[in-house]
Scaffold this motif. Structure first.
Motif, short mmCIF file in Angstrom:
data_model
loop_
_atom_site.label_atom_id
_atom_site.label_comp_id
_atom_site.label_asym_id
_atom_site.label_seq_id
_atom_site.Cartn_x
_atom_site.Cartn_y
_atom_site.Cartn_z
N CYS A 159 44.12 36.71 33.80
CA CYS A 159 45.10 35.47 32.61
C CYS A 159 45.66 35.01 33.06
O CYS A 159 46.46 34.18 34.61
N TYR A 160 46.17 33.75 32.78
CA TYR A 160 46.85 32.45 33.03
C TYR A 160 48.12 32.72 34.13
O TYR A 160 48.63 32.50 34.86
N SER A 161 48.86 33.85 33.32
CA SER A 161 50.31 34.32 34.02
C SER A 161 50.44 35.87 33.76
O SER A 161 50.04 35.64 32.37
N GLY A 162 51.55 36.63 34.63
CA GLY A 162 52.17 37.75 33.52
C GLY A 162 50.75 38.62 34.22
O GLY A 162 51.31 40.06 33.55
N CYS A 163 49.51 38.74 34.82
CA CYS A 163 48.88 39.82 35.25
C CYS A 163 48.41 39.53 36.65
O CYS A 163 48.95 38.83 37.86
N SER A 164 48.36 40.90 37.03
CA SER A 164 48.29 41.01 38.79
C SER A 164 46.28 41.02 39.24
O SER A 164 45.91 40.52 38.10
N ALA A 165 45.86 40.89 39.72
CA ALA A 165 44.54 40.55 40.13
C ALA A 165 43.76 42.31 39.92
O ALA A 165 44.04 43.13 40.01
N SER A 166 42.55 41.58 39.55
CA SER A 166 42.02 43.27 39.01
C SER A 166 41.19 44.00 39.94
O SER A 166 41.09 43.33 41.13
N THR A 167 41.18 44.76 39.62
CA THR A 167 41.22 46.17 40.88
C THR A 167 39.55 46.13 40.78
O THR A 167 39.49 46.30 41.80
N VAL A 168 38.66 45.95 39.66
CA VAL A 168 37.34 45.88 39.72
C VAL A 168 37.26 44.35 40.39
O VAL A 168 36.85 43.41 39.41
N LEU A 169 35.91 43.99 40.51
CA LEU A 169 35.21 42.43 40.95
C LEU A 169 34.81 42.21 39.82
O LEU A 169 34.38 43.19 38.62
N LYS A 170 35.02 40.69 39.21
CA LYS A 170 34.80 40.68 37.92
C LYS A 170 33.51 39.51 37.99
O LYS A 170 33.62 38.34 38.93
N THR A 171 32.94 39.07 36.96
CA THR A 171 31.67 37.77 37.01
C THR A 171 31.97 37.06 35.70
O THR A 171 32.18 37.43 34.75
N ALA A 172 31.42 35.35 35.80
CA ALA A 172 31.38 34.84 34.76
C ALA A 172 30.60 33.59 35.08
O ALA A 172 30.24 33.62 35.64
N THR A 173 29.69 33.43 34.57
CA THR A 173 28.62 31.90 34.14
C THR A 173 30.04 30.55 34.03
O THR A 173 30.67 30.37 32.90
N VAL A 174 29.48 29.26 34.44
CA VAL A 174 29.87 28.45 34.47
C VAL A 174 29.57 27.21 34.94
O VAL A 174 27.57 27.93 35.09
#
Length: 225
Positions: free
Chosen positions: A139-154
């Motif tokens: 999220c933009y602010s207030g959360c930590s880095a993801s523990t599990v690898l993520k992916t997205a399309t751009v």
């Protein structure tokens, strides 16, 4: 990534995780916002500084990891081959590194046998759909880095942009997710080949990745890949 926030060159630092705010930086800040998780990524490399997660990256040869320059520092290590940045895979120390623009090649203290990320020799087409990967903030602010690898399309909007250090870069806009702090150094791929290295992002819709094809000869001269 140490995605540098475009907005204010926030050298993001969430637990050292980087994504330059529009350029990406070394602080772990964007985790990919949106997108989804990855179940297998033998080429994935989580980058640590003094034991703390800072950036994402890829292993491209037995002793070489590709990440972002803004992620580099002393006392670095990597975890390779696990989608969970806190466990599994193989851990190795970084003994030296070379940089060019916002790209960095980390030399490991041991050889790691896995499926290496393959590198592209040409930039992706404008308007093409690409994939990005990373352990950055979700999220933009207030959360930590993801523990599990993520992916997205751009979607690619330009191949004549610049990265955090003024080098050639690929610009893109989100389709189902975008890069943020902590995603720095992570890969952008097209047709299964790595075309970019996360450098900067605005944390909302846009990101800029250092061009792998534009730096291909340098990568080969250093790593042999």
């Amino acid at each position: 990534m140490r995605l540098r926030v475009v907005i204010a060159s926030l050298a993001l630092s969430v637990a050292g995780i980087g994504v330059h705010a529009a350029p990406a930086a070394a602080d772990v800040q964007p985790n990919i916002i949106g997108g989804g998780t990855v179940s297998s990524a033998p080429w994935a490399a989580a980058v640590f500084r003094s034991g703390s997660f800072t950036c994402s990256g890829t292993i491209i040869a037995a002793q070489w990891v590709l990440t972002a320059r803004h992620c580099t520092s002393s006392s670095m290590s990597v975890r390779v081959g696990s989608v969970n940045r806190t466990s599994g895979g193989v851990v190795a120390n970084v003994v030296s590194y070379s940089t060019r623009y916002d790209l960095a090649l980390l030399r490991l203290d041991r050889s790691i046998s896995t499926t290496y990320m393959r590198l592209a020799s040409a930039n992706p087409p404008i308007n093409s759909t690409n994939n990005i990967y990373g352990w950055g903030m979700t999220c933009y602010s207030g959360c930590s880095a993801s523990t599990v690898l993520k992916t997205a399309t751009v979607r690619v909007t330009s191949t004549s942009a610049t990265d955090y250090y003024g080098g050639p870069a690929i610009a893109s806009t989100r389709i189902n997710g975008n890069a943020w702090r902590g995603d720095s150094g992570g890969p952008q791929t097209y047709n299964g080949l790595q075309v970019g290295v996360a450098s900067t992002a605005d944390g909302s819709t846009r990101q800029w990745y250092g061009s792998v094809p534009a730096n291909r000869s340098w990568i080969t001269s250093v790593s042999g890949v």
